[in-house]
Design a protein around this motif. Structure first.
Motif, PDB file in Angstrom:
ATOM      1  N   THR A  78     -25.413   2.518   3.282  1.00 61.23           N
ATOM      2  CA  THR A  78     -25.000   1.317   4.001  1.00 61.23           C
ATOM      3  C   THR A  78     -23.492   1.150   3.846  1.00 61.23           C
ATOM      4  OG1 THR A  78     -25.487  -1.031   4.310  1.00 61.23           O
ATOM      5  CG2 THR A  78     -25.398  -0.237   2.057  1.00 61.23           C
ATOM      6  N   GLY A  79     -22.990  -0.010   4.251  1.00 62.66           N
ATOM      7  CA  GLY A  79     -21.549  -0.231   4.150  1.00 62.66           C
ATOM      8  C   GLY A  79     -20.781   0.251   5.362  1.00 62.66           C
ATOM      9  N   PHE A  80     -21.441   0.305   6.513  1.00 65.73           N
ATOM     10  CA  PHE A  80     -20.757   0.719   7.730  1.00 65.73           C
ATOM     11  C   PHE A  80     -19.824  -0.402   8.204  1.00 65.73           C
ATOM     12  CE2 PHE A  80     -24.592   3.278   7.650  1.00 65.73           C
ATOM     13  CZ  PHE A  80     -24.145   4.523   8.063  1.00 65.73           C
ATOM     14  N   ALA A  81     -18.645  -0.012   8.629  1.00 66.56           N
ATOM     15  CA  ALA A  81     -17.688  -0.994   9.152  1.00 66.56           C
ATOM     16  C   ALA A  81     -17.169  -0.498  10.504  1.00 66.56           C
ATOM     17  CB  ALA A  81     -16.536  -1.177   8.163  1.00 66.56           C
ATOM     18  N   PRO A  82     -17.418  -1.283  11.554  1.00 66.80           N
ATOM     19  CA  PRO A  82     -18.111  -2.572  11.570  1.00 66.80           C
ATOM     20  C   PRO A  82     -19.617  -2.411  11.416  1.00 66.80           C
ATOM     21  CG  PRO A  82     -17.542  -1.934  13.796  1.00 66.80           C
ATOM     22  CD  PRO A  82     -16.910  -0.914  12.895  1.00 66.80           C
TER      23      PRO A  82
END
Length: 610
Positions: A78-82
């Motif tokens: 996880t931790g996708f930006a945006p």
């Protein structure tokens, strides 16, 4: 981007495991508990295969894989930006990963976002099977649609969405293994160094060409083949060549093969101190050599950060070869700069740098690996006792929990006496391992610091992460009440030890002195500045000095210098160790089982001095 969950099945000693990872996690536990298995499972998942030994039969659980045996490692990222799958086409598309949504509090996944499941996530899997005909492992790496319906990835009718290496590189997972004694990380013989050079700038082609030309045609007077001694050898060889070959090449000596690759391969890292001569890394201390890999990776991480890419770093045993102050500086720097760090350690100093929720105790029993946080969450208003354990004494607590058994005594004085006696006893070990002065307690039993007789509170914390917590209480009414408060726990303590009726730890120390009472009372009287008529008077005095560390250390040193006292202390500590380690099969006259209090899950003993 970062990894929030790892599941392992059928890999080495791990039949199954489900590990939740924070942004900065430290994995602690005894040898062979599964720490390296976790790290290497991540390496296989994220394309660092070359840092893991080639898979063989022994990498499959049980070491004798059948046709249907599988290794499965599944990671949740996880931790996708945006936080939108439409902005990450390389991860989410009909032929790539399936979008999922992660709840950072409950650590669960859902197919669609809701109030709790707010973070975009994807799952990937590494799978392996052993080909019994080819005698080698076949591997796959692919996106996971649904864990519940995963099935056999190697089945012929299975459609998998494979993962390209370039996609994995977006996560930026790197591994620094424990075996890092090589000395040429910062050189062109290292593939990682070449990648860092390519990332940070261009290859120094002009300088390499100039060095190549200099090596190819060295100036007059500097050529090796013209030097005295060598010139005769080279000249004679050329004479022989002319006699044998019509078109004779002329022998010369050069430092390299003089092509560009040879020049680059000959580069060796050197270090210089002040104005002194430069020394190659293989002539440096192991600490500097060990740090090279981290220094190089940090440059790579910096380059990734400058372009907005994530950098996930797994480091095995960062304490190797460096002093404690450098360990703290290094670990804090890694945690500050990396998107995620996953550290394994045997050092309580390193482990204590991580918050309690990120300190994971690793234990594998019958193939099931558990990774339990020291405490998660930490109360917003921790009690005085919790403050001591989780903050002031975190290093001592972690060190104790790294042992096979965790002993929770009644108070600080008990901890101090046990540590002082063990240390003084160990300093009198003999060459005969079975002789006096060969203590076992400190090897297998960690003593948990406890204050204000908070045995029940300490037991609750310890039992949440350790499978073998035991308690040690005084032989008075208070000791009985502490025992009554703990025995109702689920599960109860595996083993409970009472001192004799009316005794505290100070009476035990006096009993040790009684092995040579006349001599020891006189010596202790001199050292402690008080005369003692008998061992009862000594015990009474020690009870008034419960919190005075110099008394514990001085008395322990004096006692262990006496052969008879040393033998008695060794007998006691070894018997205590045997009781704690295997209470179902103990055979020692120093401890008597209290049948009325013992159950199938809890074994209660009382010290019976002789």
């Amino acid at each position: 981007m970062h990894i929030v969950r790892l599941k392992i099945s059928g890999f080495r000693g791990v039949r199954s495991a489900d590990i939740v990872l924070g942004r900065h996690a430290v994995l602690v536990g005894p040898n062979n508990s599964g720490k390296t298995t976790i790290i290497e499972a991540l390496a296989l998942l994220f394309g660092r295969d070359r840092l893991v030994r080639r898979l063989t039969e022994h990498d499959f659980h049980g070491s004798s894989p059948s046709e249907t045996a599988r290794i499965l490692c599944i990671a949740t990222v996880t931790g996708f930006a945006p936080n939108d799958p439409h902005h990450h086409a390389s991860w989410f598309s009909p032929e790539r990963g399936v979008e999922k949504w992660f709840d950072p509090n409950a650590k669960t996944l859902r197919a669609a976002p809701d109030v709790q499941h707010t973070e975009l996530a994807v799952q990937i899997c590494f799978a392996a099977r052993f080909d019994l005909d080819e005698l080698e492992a076949e591997t796959l790496r692919f996106f996971v649609d649904d864990e519940a319906t995963l099935g056999d990835p190697f089945a012929e009718d299975t459609h998998l969405r494979t993962i390209h290496t370039k996609v994995l590189q977006e996560l930026g997972f790197f591994l620094v293994p424990a075996s890092r004694t090589w000395d040429r990380w910062i050189s062109f013989s290292s593939e990682l160094f070449r990648r860092v050079v390519a990332t940070r700038g261009d290859m120094p082609a002009q300088a390499v060409r100039a060095e190549r030309a200099r090596l190819w045609t060295p100036p007059e007077g500097t050529r090796l083949e013209d030097q005295p001694g060598l010139s005769e050898i080279v000249g004679a060889a050329n004479d022989e060549l002319r006699a044998l070959m019509a078109s004779t090449p002329k022998l010369q000596l050069r430092l390299t093969s003089t092509d560009s690759d040879s020049v680059l391969e000959s580069v060796v890292p050197h270090f210089v101190q002040g104005t002194g001569p430069t020394l190659p890394s293989q002539r440096q201390g192991t600490g500097l050599v060990s740090l090279q890999s981290l220094l190089l990776l940090m440059q790579f991480g910096k380059a990734r950060a400058e372009t907005g890419q994530s950098f996930v770093l797994a480091v095995e045993e960062p304490e190797l070869h460096i002093q404690p102050s450098q360990q703290k500086r290094l670990v804090n720097r890694l945690n500050a700069l990396c998107n995620q760090t996953i550290v394994t350690t045997h050092s309580p100093i390193v482990a204590a740098m991580f918050p309690a929720p990120d300190t994971l105790f690793i234990e594998t029993r019958e193939g099931v690996l558990n990774a339990k946080p020291l405490m998660d969450p930490v109360p917003a208003q921790p009690t005085n006792h919790q403050q001591h354990l989780l903050f002031a004494w975190r290093q001592k607590l972690v060190g104790a929990l790294m042992h096979e058994c965790a002993l929770i005594p009644e108070g600080v004085s008990d901890v101090a006496w046990l540590e002082a006696l063990q240390t003084a006893l160990e300093l009198h070990q003999s060459w005969d391992a079975a002789g006096d002065g060969a203590p076992l307690l400190s090897t297998f039993v960690g003593v948990v610091p406890t204050i204000d007789a908070k045995i029940a509170d300490t037991f609750a914390l310890v039992s949440a992460v350790h499978s073998r917590p035991c308690i040690l209480v005084d032989g008075d009414n208070d000791g009985r009440s502490y025992f009554d408060a703990v025995k109702a726990s689920n599960p109860p303590p595996r083993c409970v030890v009472f001192w004799p009726q009316g005794w505290a730890m100070e009476h035990v120390v006096s009993w040790i002195a009684g092995a040579d009472g006349g001599a020891m009372l006189a010596v202790l009287g001199t050292v402690l500045g008080t005369s003692f008529a008998d061992t009862q008077a000594l015990a009474a005095y020690l009870l008034t000095r419960k919190s005075y560390a110099p008394t514990h250390e001085s008395a322990a040193v004096v006692l262990m210098a006496n052969t008879a006292c040393r033998a008695r202390a060794s007998q006691l500590l070894d018997a205590l160790c045997a009781v704690l380690r295997d209470p179902t099969n103990v055979n020692t006259p120093l401890f008597t089982r209290i049948a009325a209090d013992s159950t199938a899950d809890m074994h209660v003993f009382r010290f019976a001095p002789r």
